[in-house]
Design a protein around this motif. Structure first.
Motif, PDB file in Angstrom:
ATOM      1  N   ARG A 296      14.209   2.561   3.778  1.00  0.00           N
ATOM      2  CA  ARG A 296      13.160   2.664   2.752  1.00  0.00           C
ATOM      3  C   ARG A 296      13.231   1.448   1.825  1.00  0.00           C
ATOM      4  NH1 ARG A 296      14.054   7.996   1.337  1.00  0.00           N
ATOM      5  NH2 ARG A 296      15.634   7.303  -0.102  1.00  0.00           N
ATOM      6  N   GLN A 297      14.454   1.067   1.431  1.00  0.00           N
ATOM      7  CA  GLN A 297      14.602  -0.088   0.537  1.00  0.00           C
ATOM      8  C   GLN A 297      14.172  -1.377   1.222  1.00  0.00           C
ATOM      9  OE1 GLN A 297      18.699   0.219  -0.709  1.00  0.00           O
ATOM     10  NE2 GLN A 297      18.261   2.151  -1.737  1.00  0.00           N
ATOM     11  N   ALA A 298      14.533  -1.519   2.495  1.00  0.00           N
ATOM     12  CA  ALA A 298      14.165  -2.762   3.202  1.00  0.00           C
ATOM     13  C   ALA A 298      12.644  -2.892   3.275  1.00  0.00           C
ATOM     14  CB  ALA A 298      14.778  -2.779   4.601  1.00  0.00           C
ATOM     15  N   ILE A 299      11.973  -1.799   3.636  1.00  0.00           N
ATOM     16  CA  ILE A 299      10.508  -1.863   3.739  1.00  0.00           C
ATOM     17  C   ILE A 299       9.890  -2.050   2.347  1.00  0.00           C
ATOM     18  CG2 ILE A 299       8.440  -0.516   4.348  1.00  0.00           C
ATOM     19  CD1 ILE A 299       9.900   0.370   6.846  1.00  0.00           C
ATOM     20  N   ALA A 300      10.491  -1.404   1.356  1.00  0.00           N
ATOM     21  CA  ALA A 300       9.981  -1.587  -0.010  1.00  0.00           C
ATOM     22  C   ALA A 300      10.133  -3.049  -0.432  1.00  0.00           C
ATOM     23  CB  ALA A 300      10.718  -0.671  -0.985  1.00  0.00           C
ATOM     24  N   MET A 301      11.260  -3.678  -0.069  1.00  0.00           N
ATOM     25  CA  MET A 301      11.464  -5.091  -0.435  1.00  0.00           C
ATOM     26  C   MET A 301      10.473  -5.989   0.304  1.00  0.00           C
ATOM     27  SD  MET A 301      15.483  -5.883  -1.020  1.00  0.00           S
ATOM     28  CE  MET A 301      16.237  -4.861   0.232  1.00  0.00           C
ATOM     29  N   MET A 302      10.186  -5.637   1.562  1.00  0.00           N
ATOM     30  CA  MET A 302       9.193  -6.422   2.298  1.00  0.00           C
ATOM     31  C   MET A 302       7.852  -6.371   1.577  1.00  0.00           C
ATOM     32  SD  MET A 302      10.209  -5.284   6.201  1.00  0.00           S
ATOM     33  CE  MET A 302       8.830  -6.046   7.052  1.00  0.00           C
ATOM     34  N   LEU A 303       7.537  -5.207   1.003  1.00  0.00           N
ATOM     35  CA  LEU A 303       6.224  -5.029   0.371  1.00  0.00           C
ATOM     36  C   LEU A 303       6.177  -5.504  -1.081  1.00  0.00           C
ATOM     37  CD1 LEU A 303       5.408  -1.666   2.044  1.00  0.00           C
ATOM     38  CD2 LEU A 303       3.726  -3.475   1.837  1.00  0.00           C
ATOM     39  N   GLN A 337       6.933   6.719   3.307  1.00  0.00           N
ATOM     40  CA  GLN A 337       7.567   7.014   2.016  1.00  0.00           C
ATOM     41  C   GLN A 337       7.296   5.895   1.009  1.00  0.00           C
ATOM     42  OE1 GLN A 337      11.730   8.025   2.554  1.00  0.00           O
ATOM     43  NE2 GLN A 337      11.266   9.514   4.142  1.00  0.00           N
ATOM     44  N   VAL A 338       7.372   4.646   1.488  1.00  0.00           N
ATOM     45  CA  VAL A 338       7.141   3.514   0.583  1.00  0.00           C
ATOM     46  C   VAL A 338       5.676   3.470   0.142  1.00  0.00           C
ATOM     47  CG1 VAL A 338       7.121   0.984   0.462  1.00  0.00           C
ATOM     48  CG2 VAL A 338       9.051   2.163   1.531  1.00  0.00           C
ATOM     49  N   LEU A 339       4.771   3.758   1.064  1.00  0.00           N
ATOM     50  CA  LEU A 339       3.345   3.728   0.708  1.00  0.00           C
ATOM     51  C   LEU A 339       2.985   4.864  -0.243  1.00  0.00           C
ATOM     52  CD1 LEU A 339       1.735   2.714   4.141  1.00  0.00           C
ATOM     53  CD2 LEU A 339       2.046   1.278   2.100  1.00  0.00           C
ATOM     54  N   GLU A 340       3.619   6.024  -0.044  1.00  0.00           N
ATOM     55  CA  GLU A 340       3.377   7.133  -0.986  1.00  0.00           C
ATOM     56  C   GLU A 340       3.780   6.736  -2.402  1.00  0.00           C
ATOM     57  OE1 GLU A 340       5.477  10.450   0.738  1.00  0.00           O
ATOM     58  OE2 GLU A 340       3.909  10.644   2.268  1.00  0.00           O
ATOM     59  N   GLN A 344       1.539   6.428  -5.799  1.00  0.00           N
ATOM     60  CA  GLN A 344       1.951   7.012  -7.088  1.00  0.00           C
ATOM     61  C   GLN A 344       2.003   5.967  -8.190  1.00  0.00           C
ATOM     62  OE1 GLN A 344       5.668   9.149  -7.576  1.00  0.00           O
ATOM     63  NE2 GLN A 344       5.032  10.541  -5.945  1.00  0.00           N
ATOM     64  N   ASP A 345       2.486   4.774  -7.841  1.00  0.00           N
ATOM     65  CA  ASP A 345       2.615   3.702  -8.831  1.00  0.00           C
ATOM     66  C   ASP A 345       1.267   3.080  -9.194  1.00  0.00           C
ATOM     67  OD1 ASP A 345       5.345   4.056  -8.706  1.00  0.00           O
ATOM     68  OD2 ASP A 345       5.704   2.333  -7.396  1.00  0.00           O
ATOM     69  N   GLY A 346       0.253   3.413  -8.429  1.00  0.00           N
ATOM     70  CA  GLY A 346      -1.050   2.794  -8.669  1.00  0.00           C
ATOM     71  C   GLY A 346      -1.205   1.430  -8.019  1.00  0.00           C
ATOM     72  N   ASP A 347      -0.225   1.031  -7.146  1.00  0.00           N
ATOM     73  CA  ASP A 347      -0.346  -0.244  -6.426  1.00  0.00           C
ATOM     74  C   ASP A 347      -1.472  -0.176  -5.396  1.00  0.00           C
ATOM     75  OD1 ASP A 347       1.681  -1.737  -7.635  1.00  0.00           O
ATOM     76  OD2 ASP A 347       3.221  -0.992  -6.263  1.00  0.00           O
ATOM     77  N   LEU A 348      -1.622   1.006  -4.774  1.00  0.00           N
ATOM     78  CA  LEU A 348      -2.616   1.175  -3.709  1.00  0.00           C
ATOM     79  C   LEU A 348      -3.351   2.495  -3.915  1.00  0.00           C
ATOM     80  CD1 LEU A 348      -0.411   0.331  -0.562  1.00  0.00           C
ATOM     81  CD2 LEU A 348      -2.172  -1.159  -1.545  1.00  0.00           C
ATOM     82  N   THR A 349      -4.596   2.536  -3.459  1.00  0.00           N
ATOM     83  CA  THR A 349      -5.274   3.833  -3.359  1.00  0.00           C
ATOM     84  C   THR A 349      -4.845   4.470  -2.034  1.00  0.00           C
ATOM     85  OG1 THR A 349      -7.147   2.972  -2.118  1.00  0.00           O
ATOM     86  CG2 THR A 349      -7.314   2.871  -4.536  1.00  0.00           C
ATOM     87  N   ALA A 350      -5.127   5.745  -1.863  1.00  0.00           N
ATOM     88  CA  ALA A 350      -4.759   6.423  -0.613  1.00  0.00           C
ATOM     89  C   ALA A 350      -5.438   5.759   0.569  1.00  0.00           C
ATOM     90  CB  ALA A 350      -5.145   7.900  -0.701  1.00  0.00           C
ATOM     91  N   VAL A 356      -3.208  -0.254   5.101  1.00  0.00           N
ATOM     92  CA  VAL A 356      -1.979  -1.060   5.162  1.00  0.00           C
ATOM     93  C   VAL A 356      -1.083  -0.546   6.282  1.00  0.00           C
ATOM     94  CG1 VAL A 356       0.186  -1.528   3.917  1.00  0.00           C
ATOM     95  CG2 VAL A 356      -2.020  -1.822   2.758  1.00  0.00           C
ATOM     96  N   ALA A 357      -0.978   0.774   6.421  1.00  0.00           N
ATOM     97  CA  ALA A 357      -0.146   1.358   7.479  1.00  0.00           C
ATOM     98  C   ALA A 357      -0.639   0.918   8.856  1.00  0.00           C
ATOM     99  CB  ALA A 357      -0.154   2.885   7.371  1.00  0.00           C
ATOM    100  N   VAL A 358      -1.939   0.971   9.063  1.00  0.00           N
ATOM    101  CA  VAL A 358      -2.508   0.555  10.355  1.00  0.00           C
ATOM    102  C   VAL A 358      -2.230  -0.932  10.599  1.00  0.00           C
ATOM    103  CG1 VAL A 358      -4.659   0.226  11.656  1.00  0.00           C
ATOM    104  CG2 VAL A 358      -4.296   2.332  10.359  1.00  0.00           C
ATOM    105  N   ALA A 359      -2.371  -1.736   9.544  1.00  0.00           N
ATOM    106  CA  ALA A 359      -2.143  -3.184   9.684  1.00  0.00           C
ATOM    107  C   ALA A 359      -0.694  -3.468  10.069  1.00  0.00           C
ATOM    108  CB  ALA A 359      -2.499  -3.895   8.372  1.00  0.00           C
ATOM    109  N   ILE A 360       0.248  -2.828   9.378  1.00  0.00           N
ATOM    110  CA  ILE A 360       1.671  -3.125   9.621  1.00  0.00           C
ATOM    111  C   ILE A 360       2.120  -2.562  10.971  1.00  0.00           C
ATOM    112  CG2 ILE A 360       4.025  -2.654   8.809  1.00  0.00           C
ATOM    113  CD1 ILE A 360       2.947  -2.854   5.943  1.00  0.00           C
ATOM    114  N   LEU A 361       1.655  -1.396  11.321  1.00  0.00           N
ATOM    115  CA  LEU A 361       2.117  -0.770  12.565  1.00  0.00           C
ATOM    116  C   LEU A 361       1.478  -1.399  13.806  1.00  0.00           C
ATOM    117  CD1 LEU A 361       2.246   2.958  11.425  1.00  0.00           C
ATOM    118  CD2 LEU A 361       4.201   1.522  12.060  1.00  0.00           C
ATOM    119  N   ALA A 362       0.293  -1.955  13.667  1.00  0.00           N
ATOM    120  CA  ALA A 362      -0.359  -2.474  14.873  1.00  0.00           C
ATOM    121  C   ALA A 362      -1.352  -3.610  14.606  1.00  0.00           C
ATOM    122  CB  ALA A 362      -1.092  -1.340  15.595  1.00  0.00           C
ATOM    123  N   GLY A 363      -2.141  -3.494  13.567  1.00  0.00           N
ATOM    124  CA  GLY A 363      -3.269  -4.404  13.382  1.00  0.00           C
ATOM    125  C   GLY A 363      -2.863  -5.865  13.250  1.00  0.00           C
TER     126      GLY A 363
END
Ligand SMILES: [Zn+2]
Length: 381
Positions: A296-303, A337-340, A344-350, A356-363
């Motif tokens: 979770r921390q590694a992905i959070a740091m990437m983002l 977990q990081v996107l949720e 919550q932080d207001g960085d992204l809308t749902a 972003v999930a689609v982009a990172i996982l495949a797009g």
């Protein structure tokens, strides 16, 4: 967030081990970068990753979570059925294999194709190692090396370098004569024998050759960065060493993919993606080898700083199909977990988080490697 519906591209992994070789390999060897017997047999089964993974594999294989039971169940299933199960549960759109790791003991790239769309990476140092013992003049070797890369062989969608393992990422411009001297010194040291290329001038020279070709084809080049087996001097695997290559005007059109979240240099790698248009970063090996909190921390740091258009999923799976499954499971879960938190932080809308999930996982990989049609990974609403 549940990301299980997003079919992922595993943009860096390795071929599975041949079953007769795996039969004589400790199961724990697949879960550690160490190869000292004391690590493989005495400590690798005590990592958080290993303990968690046994339970997750047992659940997938529908058996008890002891290592003995899992090994028995694997034998019952056989490698093909096990692969079908793991790749299916991983929900993969495509995998990209570096077949230069343990080349004598792995199954060929084509073996994987019936289970999932498979693409190939060409490992540059491995290629040079095959050629050096076969020619005795540097200029002939060099011409041959170039011709193997230009045009890139059919099915190859990127080059891969393990310079970080061999001589470090501080890759220099090397004069022709110096590279030739290295070539002849290697040949005299090991006449006609198979070699392990670990000569800095020659590796650096050949990487410049490969990058010049990659620039013409805008072909991505993956670099091992960050942790790996103890063959590597971690101090020299910091991607910040790549600055001269990243600044070099000749290579501006070469997408440079930093592998393994460059762990533990994840923030350094994130910075590079933020300032160099050609730099990308993936999460493989950090996912699934770290603890859940670590992933979770590694992905959070990437983002933290990276444009999300620069980040990609991979597992760095090798040896056994289970790692493809565990990587995909935790690539999705840790990312969710990081996107949720970002929502919550207001960085992204749902809605943005889903994109972003689609982009990172495949797009992003789909666009970078020109794999398939990106639209098919977008979930139906
Ligand atoms: Zn790898």
């Amino acid at each position: 967030m549940d990301l299980s519906h997003i079919s992922a591209i595993d943009q860096h992994a390795h071929n599975l081990l041949r079953p007769e070789v795996m039969a004589n390999t400790p199961y724990t060897a697949a879960f550690t970068e160490g190869y000292a017997p004391a690590i493989v047999n005495g400590h690798a089964n005590h990592t958080l990753c290993y303990r968690r993974s046994l339970r997750e594999i047992a659940e997938l294989l529908n058996c008890d979570s002891t290592q003995e039971t899992i090994l028995r169940r694997r034998t019952e299933l056989g490698l093909e059925e096990l692969t079908r199960l793991c790749f299916g549960a991983a929900n993969l759109k495509a995998i990209v294999l570096d077949d230069g790791f343990l080349p004598d003991t792995i199954l060929p790239v084509e073996w994987h194709q019936p289970f999932v769309t498979t693409h190939r990476l060409l490992r540059l140092e491995w290629l040079a190692e095959q050629m050096i013992p076969q020619v005795n003049r540097f200029e002939i070797f060099l011409e041959w090396f170039r011709s193997e890369l230009d045009p890139p062989p059919k099915g190859v969608i990127g080059f891969k370098s393990v310079a970080a393992y061999r001589t470090g990422l501080d890759i220099q411009s090397i004069p022709y004569d110096m590279a030739a001297d290295s070539f002849y010194a290697i040949q005299q040291g090991f006449p006609g024998q198979r070699i392990r290329l670990a000569d800095k001038p020659l590796i650096d020279f050949l990487l410049h050759e490969a990058l010049a070709i990659a620039a013409r084809y805008q072909l991505p080049v993956q670099f091992h960065t960050g942790f790996g087996d103890p063959d590597l001097d971690l101090r020299l695997a910091n991607p910040l060493h790549l600055r001269p290559l990243l600044e070099n005007p000749r290579y501006q059109t070469v997408p440079i993919v930093l592998l393994h979240a460059a762990y533990p240099f994840t923030r350094e790698a994130g910075y590079l993606t933020a300032v160099y248009p050609q730099v990308y970063l993936d999460c493989g090996l950090a996912v699934p080898f770290l603890s859940v909190a670590g992933m979770r921390q590694a992905i959070a740091m990437m983002l933290e700083l990276s444009p999300t258009s620069k980040l990609m999923y991979s597992s760095d799976a090798h040896l056994i199909p289970e790692l493809y499954y565990l990587g995909a499971k935790w690539g999705r879960e840790a990312l969710a977990q990081v996107l949720e938190q970002a929502i919550q932080d207001g960085d992204l809308t749902a809605l943005e988080a889903e994109e972003v999930a689609v982009a990172i996982l495949a797009g992003n990989a789909s666009v970078l490697y020109r794999i398939g049609d990106r639209a098919t990974t977008v979930p139906e609403r």
